[in-house]
Motif scaffolding. Structure first.
Motif, mmCIF file in Angstrom:
data_model
loop_
_atom_site.group_PDB
_atom_site.id
_atom_site.type_symbol
_atom_site.label_atom_id
_atom_site.label_comp_id
_atom_site.label_asym_id
_atom_site.label_seq_id
_atom_site.Cartn_x
_atom_site.Cartn_y
_atom_site.Cartn_z
ATOM 1 N N ARG A 40 -31.845 17.684 61.880
ATOM 2 C CA ARG A 40 -31.615 16.367 61.140
ATOM 3 C C ARG A 40 -30.069 15.953 62.106
ATOM 4 N N LYS A 41 -29.473 17.132 62.407
ATOM 5 C CA LYS A 41 -28.251 16.841 62.908
ATOM 6 C C LYS A 41 -28.294 16.152 64.374
ATOM 7 N N THR B 269 -35.974 8.756 63.530
ATOM 8 C CA THR B 269 -37.430 8.282 63.999
ATOM 9 C C THR B 269 -38.378 9.584 64.329
ATOM 10 N N PHE B 270 -37.553 10.516 64.854
ATOM 11 C CA PHE B 270 -38.153 11.789 65.512
ATOM 12 C C PHE B 270 -38.493 12.646 64.174
ATOM 13 N N LYS C 205 -34.142 26.020 56.141
ATOM 14 C CA LYS C 205 -33.207 24.748 55.767
ATOM 15 C C LYS C 205 -32.308 24.911 57.033
ATOM 16 N N ARG C 206 -31.827 25.914 57.480
ATOM 17 C CA ARG C 206 -30.918 25.973 58.601
ATOM 18 C C ARG C 206 -31.491 25.146 59.791
ATOM 19 N N ILE C 207 -32.965 25.459 60.177
ATOM 20 C CA ILE C 207 -33.665 24.853 61.353
ATOM 21 C C ILE C 207 -33.558 23.212 60.919
#
Ligand SMILES: [Fe+2]
Ligand SMILES: [Fe+2]
Length: 296
Positions: free
Chosen positions: A121-122, A127-128, A114-116
């Motif tokens: 996402r941050k 698109t990535f 979840k952290r990774i």
């Protein structure tokens, strides 16, 4: 935008979210459910610990583009894709509870995941993360083939867990083009982004799986000599000529071809058999056995 009616998905490959399937996962399943083999079993177990958070992430990354989808066919596919992935996460969580009872640090693995993914996402563009999703979907579709194409892979598996993976494989095939279509038709990601994200996923996914397996072997109480033996034999099983991975490399590489589309190839020959038996019996274990039996 490709208009409705030009969807390349074969008509009988409908995306059907199936709910409430009972695989008997609460039953008395042996710890090393795949032929008593710790490496093979933990390989599948490690992937299972990645699915609930991973599939949640896929849903989020496709949902980012939901408002921009104008094609009603793709819009419905996205809905069904999200429902299928949500269900997969729930069933794998049920399975992962068995692993927890064996001492595997499932909560820690999920927290880390979840952290990774949250960090990615941050810092990375949408698109990535959608590219990551489409790439992971290509990998899961390939795995759906490689786990069931040859009977020997799952021959000695507990039929309940094999059936869970068979159902997951069937649904991964049904929705294999959804994230890709959103990536290419809606997000209009470049070829470079598609390839770059695939390279990233190809590196990270096996590495992460192996790290979790390594944790599992320690929990299982194997000394370092035993662990070295397990890895030696196990990696040979995965990467030897004719092993689990090498025969599907051509299928994997298709993703790098400009103009690739998931429905251009890779139909699952046993898919119809699973549908037929599940339709007749409503029993996912019977359907899983039937799918397995079609392997060469
Ligand atoms: Fe899934
Ligand atoms: Fe999927």
């Amino acid at each position: 935008m490709e208009p409705a009616g030009q969807n390349p998905r074969p008509a009988h490959y409908e995306i059907v979210p199936r709910q409430g399937l009972d695989f008997g996962l609460d039953g008395d399943i042996p710890k090393y459910w795949l032929g008593g083999d710790p490496f093979k079993t933990r390989f599948f177990d490690a992937m299972s610990t990645l699915f609930p958070e991973g599939e949640k992430f896929f849903i989020t990354c496709v949902r980012d583009y939901r408002d921009q989808i104008t094609d009603p066919v793709l819009n419905q596919e996205v809905k069904d894709f999200m429902r299928q992935e949500g269900q997969h996460g729930m069933v794998h969580t049920q399975f992962n509870n068995r692993l927890k009872a064996q001492g595997v640090g499932v909560d820690g693995i999920e927290e880390q995941m979840k952290r990774i993914l949250g960090r990615i996402r941050k810092i990375m563009p949408r698109t990535f993360t959608l590219g990551q999703t489409a790439a992971a979907e290509h990998m899961t579709a390939i795995m759906a083939h490689s786990f069931f194409h040859r009977r020997e892979v799952m021959e000695d598996a507990d039929p309940r867990i094999r059936a869970m993976y068979a159902w997951h494989a069937v649904e991964e095939i049904e929705h294999k083009a959804v994230a890709y279509d959103v990536l290419t038709k809606v997000a209009k990601a470049s070829y470079f982004m598609r390839i770059f994200t695939m390279l990233y996923v190809s590196l990270i996914f096996p590495l992460h799986t192996f790290m979790i397996m390594s944790h599992m072997f320690k929990v299982d109480g194997f000394g370092w000599r035993q662990r070295a033996g397990l890895w030696f034999k196990g990696l040979w099983w995965l990467y030897k000529p004719g092993g689990l991975y090498l025969p599907v490399i051509p299928h994997y590489l298709k993703y790098y071809v400009p103009g690739y589309h998931p429905w251009k190839e890779g139909k699952m020959f046993s898919y119809e058999r699973w549908l037929e038996v599940f339709g007749q019996t409503n029993d996912p274990i019977a359907a899983g056995n039937a799918l397995h039996a079609t392997g060469i």
